[in-house]
Design a protein around this motif. Sequence first.
Motif, PDB file in Angstrom:
ATOM      1  N   GLY A 148      44.058  84.824   1.146  1.00  0.00           N
ATOM      2  CA  GLY A 148      42.974  85.714   0.723  1.00  0.00           C
ATOM      3  C   GLY A 148      42.140  86.202   1.895  1.00  0.00           C
ATOM      4  O   GLY A 148      41.720  87.362   1.919  1.00  0.00           O
ATOM      5  N   ARG A 149      41.889  85.326   2.864  1.00  0.00           N
ATOM      6  CA  ARG A 149      41.076  85.711   4.010  1.00  0.00           C
ATOM      7  C   ARG A 149      41.897  85.574   5.291  1.00  0.00           C
ATOM      8  O   ARG A 149      42.737  84.668   5.424  1.00  0.00           O
ATOM      9  CB  ARG A 149      39.827  84.838   4.105  1.00  0.00           C
ATOM     10  CG  ARG A 149      38.902  84.950   2.896  1.00  0.00           C
ATOM     11  CD  ARG A 149      37.502  84.441   3.223  1.00  0.00           C
ATOM     12  NE  ARG A 149      37.509  83.071   3.730  1.00  0.00           N
ATOM     13  CZ  ARG A 149      36.456  82.480   4.296  1.00  0.00           C
ATOM     14  NH1 ARG A 149      35.323  83.153   4.436  1.00  0.00           N
ATOM     15  NH2 ARG A 149      36.514  81.221   4.700  1.00  0.00           N
ATOM     16  N   HIS A 150      41.658  86.450   6.208  1.00  0.00           N
ATOM     17  CA  HIS A 150      42.355  86.396   7.496  1.00  0.00           C
ATOM     18  C   HIS A 150      41.338  86.320   8.635  1.00  0.00           C
ATOM     19  O   HIS A 150      40.186  86.730   8.488  1.00  0.00           O
ATOM     20  CB  HIS A 150      43.255  87.615   7.693  1.00  0.00           C
ATOM     21  CG  HIS A 150      42.495  88.877   7.946  1.00  0.00           C
ATOM     22  ND1 HIS A 150      41.983  89.659   6.921  1.00  0.00           N
ATOM     23  CD2 HIS A 150      42.146  89.515   9.099  1.00  0.00           C
ATOM     24  CE1 HIS A 150      41.364  90.705   7.437  1.00  0.00           C
ATOM     25  NE2 HIS A 150      41.443  90.642   8.751  1.00  0.00           N
ATOM     26  N   TRP A 151      41.788  85.800   9.758  1.00  0.00           N
ATOM     27  CA  TRP A 151      40.941  85.679  10.942  1.00  0.00           C
ATOM     28  C   TRP A 151      41.123  86.922  11.809  1.00  0.00           C
ATOM     29  O   TRP A 151      42.248  87.286  12.164  1.00  0.00           O
ATOM     30  CB  TRP A 151      41.336  84.433  11.732  1.00  0.00           C
ATOM     31  CG  TRP A 151      40.493  84.169  12.948  1.00  0.00           C
ATOM     32  CD1 TRP A 151      40.855  84.363  14.246  1.00  0.00           C
ATOM     33  CD2 TRP A 151      39.160  83.649  12.971  1.00  0.00           C
ATOM     34  NE1 TRP A 151      39.833  83.990  15.091  1.00  0.00           N
ATOM     35  CE2 TRP A 151      38.773  83.550  14.335  1.00  0.00           C
ATOM     36  CE3 TRP A 151      38.257  83.259  11.983  1.00  0.00           C
ATOM     37  CZ2 TRP A 151      37.535  83.070  14.725  1.00  0.00           C
ATOM     38  CZ3 TRP A 151      37.015  82.795  12.379  1.00  0.00           C
ATOM     39  CH2 TRP A 151      36.662  82.701  13.737  1.00  0.00           C
ATOM     40  N   ASP A 152      39.996  87.574  12.142  1.00  0.00           N
ATOM     41  CA  ASP A 152      40.080  88.809  12.937  1.00  0.00           C
ATOM     42  C   ASP A 152      39.756  88.577  14.406  1.00  0.00           C
ATOM     43  O   ASP A 152      39.662  89.514  15.189  1.00  0.00           O
ATOM     44  CB  ASP A 152      39.159  89.875  12.367  1.00  0.00           C
ATOM     45  CG  ASP A 152      37.692  89.613  12.692  1.00  0.00           C
ATOM     46  OD1 ASP A 152      37.344  88.449  13.003  1.00  0.00           O
ATOM     47  OD2 ASP A 152      36.888  90.572  12.649  1.00  0.00           O
ATOM     48  N   GLY A 153      39.572  87.301  14.763  1.00  0.00           N
ATOM     49  CA  GLY A 153      39.220  86.968  16.139  1.00  0.00           C
ATOM     50  C   GLY A 153      37.796  86.481  16.261  1.00  0.00           C
ATOM     51  O   GLY A 153      37.443  85.799  17.237  1.00  0.00           O
ATOM     52  N   ASN A 154      36.982  86.816  15.240  1.00  0.00           N
ATOM     53  CA  ASN A 154      35.582  86.394  15.253  1.00  0.00           C
ATOM     54  C   ASN A 154      35.133  85.747  13.949  1.00  0.00           C
ATOM     55  O   ASN A 154      34.238  84.908  13.945  1.00  0.00           O
ATOM     56  CB  ASN A 154      34.673  87.600  15.533  1.00  0.00           C
ATOM     57  CG  ASN A 154      34.897  88.193  16.905  1.00  0.00           C
ATOM     58  OD1 ASN A 154      34.709  87.514  17.910  1.00  0.00           O
ATOM     59  ND2 ASN A 154      35.322  89.440  16.939  1.00  0.00           N
TER      60      ASN A 154
END
Length: 226
Positions: free
Chosen positions: A182-188
Motif C-alpha cells: 500500500g505504501r512505498h518509500w520515496d527516499g524520504n
Amino acid sequence: MATAEPLRYAVDITQHDVDALTDFISNRLISHSDPDPVGSEGYRTNAALRGVHPRFTGTLTHWLSEEVTQKAQEDSQLALRRIQDIHSAWGALIDIGSYWADIEGFDTVRWRRVRFHDADAEEKFRRWEEKETASAAETAALVSEYRIPGPREDGKTVGQFVVARDPEHTDRWGLFEGTAQGRHWDGNAWLHARFTGTSPYQFRRTEALALARQHAEGDSSRSLPA
C-alpha cells in the motif's frame, strides 16, 4: 641482458627463483646495521623467521629436484601433490619476502604469488566463472520480488518489507511496506502512490534491497551505497 618473464603459474617456479628469494630474505634477516638486543622482541622475531623460511625453501627444493619431477611425470597423484606443495610453499616464502618488496633488489617480476597451477587450471576457472556469472544473471532476471523481515521488537519480527520490480521497466524497483504494497518509500518518507500519482519504482535493485535492509535494522537515515 634478457628480461625475465613475469611469474604467472606455479609450474613456472624454478630452483633459481627459490634460491634467489631465499638469499634475499636471509640477507635481510642477518644483515643489520643496528641489530636488536639479544632477548628483545625484535631479536626473537628475527630468529624465528631465520628458522622458518628455510623450511619452505627445503620443501620447494625437494619438489623441484630432477628426480622427483621425473617421478611426478609418471604418477598423476604425485604430480598433483607436487604442484600443490610448490604452490603453497612458494606462497609462504613470498609472504615473508614481501615485507621488503619496496627494498632495492626485490624482484617484483618473479617474486610474486601465483593463483593457478598452470594455464589449463586458469582456463577451467575462467569457464566456471563465466558459467556461474551467466547463471546468476539468469536467476536474477527471473526474480521479481524480495521479502525482507521487518525489525524485531521484544524478540519478535514485526512486519516485513517488499522489494518489487516494475512490471513495465525491469531495471526499476520499488520498496514497499508490507505484502499489500500500500505504501512505498520515496527516499524520504512512506507514501501512497495512488494519492501522490508518482511511480513507486524509483530505485535500482541493489538500492532498493539496501534500503529495505536499513529499514529492517531500524535505520533509514543512512545514505545509499555509491
